[in-house]
Design a protein around this motif. Structure first.
Motif, PDB file in Angstrom:
ATOM      1  N   THR A 142       0.863  -1.208  -0.021  1.00 28.93           N
ATOM      2  CA  THR A 142      -0.162  -0.118   0.197  1.00 28.93           C
ATOM      3  C   THR A 142       1.045   1.271  -0.171  1.00 28.93           C
ATOM      4  N   VAL A 143       0.824   2.141  -1.191  1.00 28.29           N
ATOM      5  CA  VAL A 143       1.789   3.175  -1.227  1.00 28.29           C
ATOM      6  C   VAL A 143       0.676   4.398  -1.113  1.00 28.29           C
ATOM      7  N   ILE A 144       0.786   5.311  -0.036  1.00 27.42           N
ATOM      8  CA  ILE A 144      -0.042   6.473   0.094  1.00 27.42           C
ATOM      9  C   ILE A 144       0.843   7.661  -0.381  1.00 27.42           C
ATOM     10  N   THR A 145       0.270   7.974  -1.485  1.00 27.19           N
ATOM     11  CA  THR A 145       0.785   9.365  -2.308  1.00 27.19           C
ATOM     12  C   THR A 145       0.210  10.773  -1.856  1.00 27.19           C
ATOM     13  N   ARG A 146      -0.805  10.590  -1.340  1.00 25.72           N
ATOM     14  CA  ARG A 146      -1.395  12.030  -0.701  1.00 25.72           C
ATOM     15  C   ARG A 146      -2.210  11.712   0.613  1.00 25.72           C
ATOM     16  N   ASN A 147      -2.008  12.724   1.365  1.00 25.53           N
ATOM     17  CA  ASN A 147      -2.485  12.624   2.856  1.00 25.53           C
ATOM     18  C   ASN A 147      -2.828  14.000   3.335  1.00 25.53           C
ATOM     19  N   SER A 148      -4.234  14.455   3.111  1.00 26.42           N
ATOM     20  CA  SER A 148      -4.484  15.599   3.600  1.00 26.42           C
ATOM     21  C   SER A 148      -5.591  15.736   4.606  1.00 26.42           C
ATOM     22  N   GLY A 149      -5.038  15.775   5.674  1.00 30.88           N
ATOM     23  CA  GLY A 149      -6.218  15.692   7.138  1.00 30.88           C
ATOM     24  C   GLY A 149      -6.593  14.341   7.124  1.00 30.88           C
ATOM     25  N   GLY A 150      -6.145  13.320   6.580  1.00 29.17           N
ATOM     26  CA  GLY A 150      -6.642  11.975   6.664  1.00 29.17           C
ATOM     27  C   GLY A 150      -7.213  11.651   5.417  1.00 29.17           C
ATOM     28  N   THR A 151      -7.449  12.268   4.323  1.00 26.62           N
ATOM     29  CA  THR A 151      -8.013  12.084   3.073  1.00 26.62           C
ATOM     30  C   THR A 151      -6.765  11.702   2.024  1.00 26.62           C
ATOM     31  N   GLN A 152      -6.854  10.339   1.592  1.00 23.05           N
ATOM     32  CA  GLN A 152      -5.582   9.823   1.199  1.00 23.05           C
ATOM     33  C   GLN A 152      -5.956   9.421  -0.376  1.00 23.05           C
ATOM     34  N   ASP A 153      -4.854   9.326  -1.113  1.00 20.26           N
ATOM     35  CA  ASP A 153      -4.678   8.901  -2.370  1.00 20.26           C
ATOM     36  C   ASP A 153      -3.803   7.722  -2.262  1.00 20.26           C
ATOM     37  N   LEU A 154      -3.979   6.722  -3.177  1.00 19.11           N
ATOM     38  CA  LEU A 154      -2.966   5.519  -3.361  1.00 19.11           C
ATOM     39  C   LEU A 154      -2.256   5.451  -4.598  1.00 19.11           C
ATOM     40  N   GLY A 155      -1.017   4.746  -4.504  1.00 21.87           N
ATOM     41  CA  GLY A 155      -0.196   4.460  -5.910  1.00 21.87           C
ATOM     42  C   GLY A 155      -0.691   3.309  -6.188  1.00 21.87           C
ATOM     43  N   ALA A 156      -0.070   2.800  -7.243  1.00 21.78           N
ATOM     44  CA  ALA A 156      -0.409   1.556  -8.173  1.00 21.78           C
ATOM     45  C   ALA A 156      -0.400   0.566  -7.279  1.00 21.78           C
ATOM     46  N   PRO A 157      -1.454  -0.296  -7.388  1.00 21.57           N
ATOM     47  CA  PRO A 157      -1.318  -1.852  -6.649  1.00 21.57           C
ATOM     48  C   PRO A 157      -0.460  -2.826  -7.515  1.00 21.57           C
ATOM     49  N   ARG A 158      -0.626  -4.051  -7.246  1.00 27.10           N
ATOM     50  CA  ARG A 158       0.100  -5.004  -8.097  1.00 27.10           C
ATOM     51  C   ARG A 158      -0.578  -5.155  -9.306  1.00 27.10           C
ATOM     52  N   THR A 159       0.283  -5.085 -10.258  1.00 26.27           N
ATOM     53  CA  THR A 159      -0.212  -5.210 -11.539  1.00 26.27           C
ATOM     54  C   THR A 159       0.716  -5.950 -12.552  1.00 26.27           C
ATOM     55  N   VAL A 160       0.135  -6.899 -13.527  1.00 29.11           N
ATOM     56  CA  VAL A 160       0.836  -7.962 -14.139  1.00 29.11           C
ATOM     57  C   VAL A 160       0.567  -7.579 -15.623  1.00 29.11           C
ATOM     58  N   TRP A 161       1.535  -7.328 -16.397  1.00 30.33           N
ATOM     59  CA  TRP A 161       1.507  -7.028 -17.633  1.00 30.33           C
ATOM     60  C   TRP A 161       1.982  -8.197 -18.615  1.00 30.33           C
ATOM     61  N   ALA A 162       1.587  -8.476 -19.612  1.00 31.93           N
ATOM     62  CA  ALA A 162       2.099  -9.553 -20.549  1.00 31.93           C
ATOM     63  C   ALA A 162       1.938  -9.133 -22.040  1.00 31.93           C
ATOM     64  N   GLY A 163       2.912  -9.512 -22.848  1.00 32.79           N
ATOM     65  CA  GLY A 163       2.943  -8.927 -24.236  1.00 32.79           C
ATOM     66  C   GLY A 163       4.136  -9.512 -25.308  1.00 32.79           C
ATOM     67  N   ILE A 164       4.073  -8.842 -26.229  1.00 37.22           N
ATOM     68  CA  ILE A 164       5.234  -9.386 -27.317  1.00 37.22           C
ATOM     69  C   ILE A 164       6.049  -7.887 -27.592  1.00 37.22           C
ATOM     70  N   ARG A 165       7.130  -8.243 -27.796  1.00 38.72           N
ATOM     71  CA  ARG A 165       8.103  -7.370 -28.508  1.00 38.72           C
ATOM     72  C   ARG A 165       8.771  -7.799 -29.880  1.00 38.72           C
ATOM     73  N   VAL A 166       8.830  -6.938 -30.775  1.00 40.34           N
ATOM     74  CA  VAL A 166       9.537  -7.399 -32.107  1.00 40.34           C
ATOM     75  C   VAL A 166      10.564  -6.642 -32.315  1.00 40.34           C
ATOM     76  N   GLU A 167      11.703  -6.936 -32.649  1.00 40.98           N
ATOM     77  CA  GLU A 167      13.126  -6.271 -32.620  1.00 40.98           C
ATOM     78  C   GLU A 167      13.624  -6.964 -34.208  1.00 40.98           C
ATOM     79  N   MET A 168      13.560  -5.888 -35.009  1.00 41.06           N
ATOM     80  CA  MET A 168      14.201  -6.515 -36.428  1.00 41.06           C
ATOM     81  C   MET A 168      15.218  -5.550 -36.564  1.00 41.06           C
TER      82      MET A 168
END
Length: 672
Positions: free
Chosen positions: A645-671
């Motif tokens: 849990t990454v708290i990015t803003r805390n103003s008098g107890g009002t908070q915002d959060l950063g990115a949760p666990r995120t999993v990416w999948a894909g392809i890369r092409v290199e010619m």
């Protein structure tokens, strides 16, 4: 002033055809004589005196998030004003600084892309989503203050990014990614060699529903929404030789980024079009001449956290940045490298806003002006055996002009709060000097002392803003920030595969601009006496066959000095004491790579009085690339794998959060 699109189109056509004359040189003899790099002039031997860290292309491509701010965070001491990345933060909070020399969201580090300053002309933030890591050849981070060209603004170091060419990119390089929330990232680059020159065309598109930045508790309401984002950027760059030792570089770029933050209707966005021309000579009289033009815009709609009705619609903030520089290095000989130069920068812009009362349009605001700086500089590096000495000085003529704050009612009648501010200007001098002593084959000692200058941005001078429940007022009387600092360090190479570095520094920004608390609901941008930061930075690198390790850690003791005020002796807003990053990677083949990155940031405070804490956070990222068939590879990425849990803003107890666990999948092409 706005840049007509037809002018950018003209530059784009010119850039696309720039390399064509080089086709006439497409012979074996000519190719042997002409080398086009697409870079500026090489650094002198004295550059390491200012604590330079390098991020290679391999690390740029192995970011779990695929975002430049994630990569830059591998240099301990680097920070944005908030912990949020460029998917979920307000763009105006994307100021970049180092060594805890912050105080508000404006950039105090000079950020360059191919020699061009990237900061927004009005706000001073960096358009991070428009800088794709896969387009870069490398990044040099100079944590020591002061700079040569465009040095007014480098009070917290310089981040110098260089675009990649065909040698790094190959003919075609592309990727397509999707994450576990269904968000997508599509990127592609075409880089043909054209005679002795080359061209690079690239584009990227990111979009998604976003994650919840509002905590899943009593703070979430029916009006709460995910941090939706949709951004694209494109870039056209061409490089061609004009002579065997002279090359012309042209670049045009455009971007747009739209986000929704916390509440339905709280939409924010930025856009821009940039163009630049650069002429680089590598003969006996070396030179680097550059000119650029930027057209930027920003919009932001503020929704009340209690009524969920609009309170402000910052409909647009058109701004224009322009600049030029020329640097000459005459062949003085005797172990000297002499740099003589001049630069000019101008920033003009206005915010155009509609105010609301209980959701009903109540009036209009317009605020802005013009800032400019003309600088002259000279610097000499002298190599005497194992000792390299460097010294330089700048003189800056700065100006603040045409400042205005207009408040009108619905009938267009000016209100008493309106003001026209007097023009101001003056001269400021700065210097820097240092030394590198190659004490032994595996030991380098370095030290430096420097001063610097930063003008307040148009945003700091003229625009007020609200992040519920606090309103931060502008201040048209702000003075320039002035840096004085010194540092010393040692670089060790006890083994051919092992490098170690240690730096101790003492930096002070006098007249630092901070958001100073007046009462529970009001702050104002003010010059405090100083922000003083002292600390230690350590880094290590190890390479053994296919295995590599890179790590850095910083400890910074920073405090605000403002005798007689409540913030005296407290830490600047949003600045941690501890920051650390470590990446271990295994690359047994060119397109096979596994990497883990562990990152830690210590406790920070939302405000200048240390009342609202942001707890420390430790995250683990993962990256894997495995070849499938031909030029195609499988790419897997994992952000925040422990779901910290990454708290990015805390103003008098009002908070915002950063990115949760995120999993990416894909392809890369290199010619190739």
């Amino acid at each position: 002033m706005r840049i007509p699109m037809r002018h950018l189109a003209t530059v784009a056509v010119f850039a696309a055809g720039l390399a064509q004359p080089a086709l006439a040189e497409d012979t074996p003899d000519a190719a042997a004589q002409i080398v086009v790099t697409g870079r500026g002039l090489d650094d002198s031997a004295a550059a390491p005196a200012y604590d330079v860290q390098t991020i290679e292309r391999e690390r740029l491509l192995a970011s779990a998030s695929g975002r430049i701010e994630d990569v830059l965070s591998s240099v301990a001491g680097f920070q944005q004003f908030r912990r949020s990345d460029s998917r979920s933060s307000n763009p105006s909070a994307q100021g970049v600084t180092m060594r805890a020399l912050g105080g508000n969201a404006t950039s105090r580090s000079l950020v360059l892309l191919d020699g061009v300053p990237m900061a927004d002309p009005f706000f001073g933030y960096i358009p991070l989503s428009a800088i794709a890591p896969e387009r870069l050849a490398g990044v040099r981070v100079m944590r020591g203050g002061g700079s040569g060209a465009f040095g007014a603004g480098a009070v917290a170091g310089t981040i110098d990014m260089t675009s990649a060419g065909p040698d790094q990119l190959g003919l075609f390089n592309g990727s397509a990614m999707v994450d576990d929330r269904g968000e997508t990232e599509l990127s592609g680059t075409l880089a043909p060699k054209l005679g002795a020159g080359f061209a690079v065309v690239s584009g990227r598109w990111d979009r998604g529903q976003g994650f919840w930045t509002t905590p899943d508790n009593s703070q979430r309401s029916a009006a709460s929404v995910r941090a939706r984002y949709d951004s694209w950027s494109t870039n056209l760059r061409a490089v061609a030789p004009l002579a065997p030792d002279i090359e012309l570089q042209a670049r045009v770029a455009a971007f747009e980024d739209n986000r929704t933050l916390r509440f339905k209707g709280a939409d924010t966005g930025m856009s821009g079009q940039d163009a630049s021309l650069r002429l680089v000579g590598r003969g006996a009289w070396q030179f680097d001449a550059l000119a650029y033009l930027q057209s930027r815009d920003f919009n932001n709609r503020v929704i009340s956290a209690t009524t969920f009705l609009p309170t402000l619609d910052q409909r647009k903030t058109p701004s224009t940045g322009a600049g030029a520089k020329i640097e000459v290095r005459p062949p003085v000989g005797g172990g000297h490298v002499l740099r003589l130069g001049a630069d000019w920068r101008s920033a003009e812009g206005h915010t155009i806003e509609d105010t609301y009362r209980l959701g009903t349009l109540s009036g209009h605001r317009r605020a802005g002006g013009t800032n400019a700086d003309i600088g002259l500089y000279a610097e000499d590096d002298w190599t005497v055996g194992p000792l390299v000495l460097t010294a330089g000085a700048r003189a800056d003529r700065w100006s603040v002009r045409s400042g205005v704050y207009e408040v009108t009612n619905l009938a267009g009648v000016p209100q008493p709060a309106s003001a026209v501010y007097p023009d101001r200007s003056g001269w400021e001098g700065s210097f820097r000097g240092g030394a590198v002593f190659h004490a032994a084959k595996a030991i380098d000692l370095r030290g430096s002392i420097y001063t610097g200058l930063r003008q307040p941005t148009l945003n700091e001078l003229y625009r007020q803003f609200t992040v519920f429940p606090v309103t931060t007022l502008a201040n048209a009387d702000l003075r320039n920030e002035k840096l004085f600092g010194f540092e010393g360090g040692i670089d060790l190479r006890p083994l051919p595969s092992l490098t170690l570095g240690l730096t101790a520094f003492d930096n002070e920004v006098r007249h630092a601009i901070a958001n100073v608390t007046i009462d529970a609901s009001t702050r104002q941008r003010r010059n405090v006496d100083a922000v003083h930061a002292r600390g230690i930075e350590a880094n290590a690198g190890y390479v053994a066959g296919a295995f590599a390790f890179a790590g850095s850690v910083s400890y910074t003791n920073a405090e605000v000095r403002e005798p007689g005020q409540r913030l005296d002796g407290k830490r600047p807003s949003q600045t941690p004491r501890w920051a650390a990053s470590a990446t271990a990677s295994w690359q047994p083949a060119p397109r096979t790579r596994l990497a883990l990155t562990l990152r830690h940031v210590g406790t920070q405070y939302e405000d200048d009085l240390e009342t609202d804490a942001l707890p420390p956070a430790t995250t683990l990222d993962a990256f894997a690339q495995l070849p499938l068939a031909g030029p195609v590879s499988l790419v897997l990425r994992g952000e925040n794998m422990t779901d910290e849990t990454v708290i990015t803003r805390n103003s008098g107890g009002t908070q915002d959060l950063g990115a949760p666990r995120t999993v990416w999948a894909g392809i890369r092409v290199e010619m190739r």
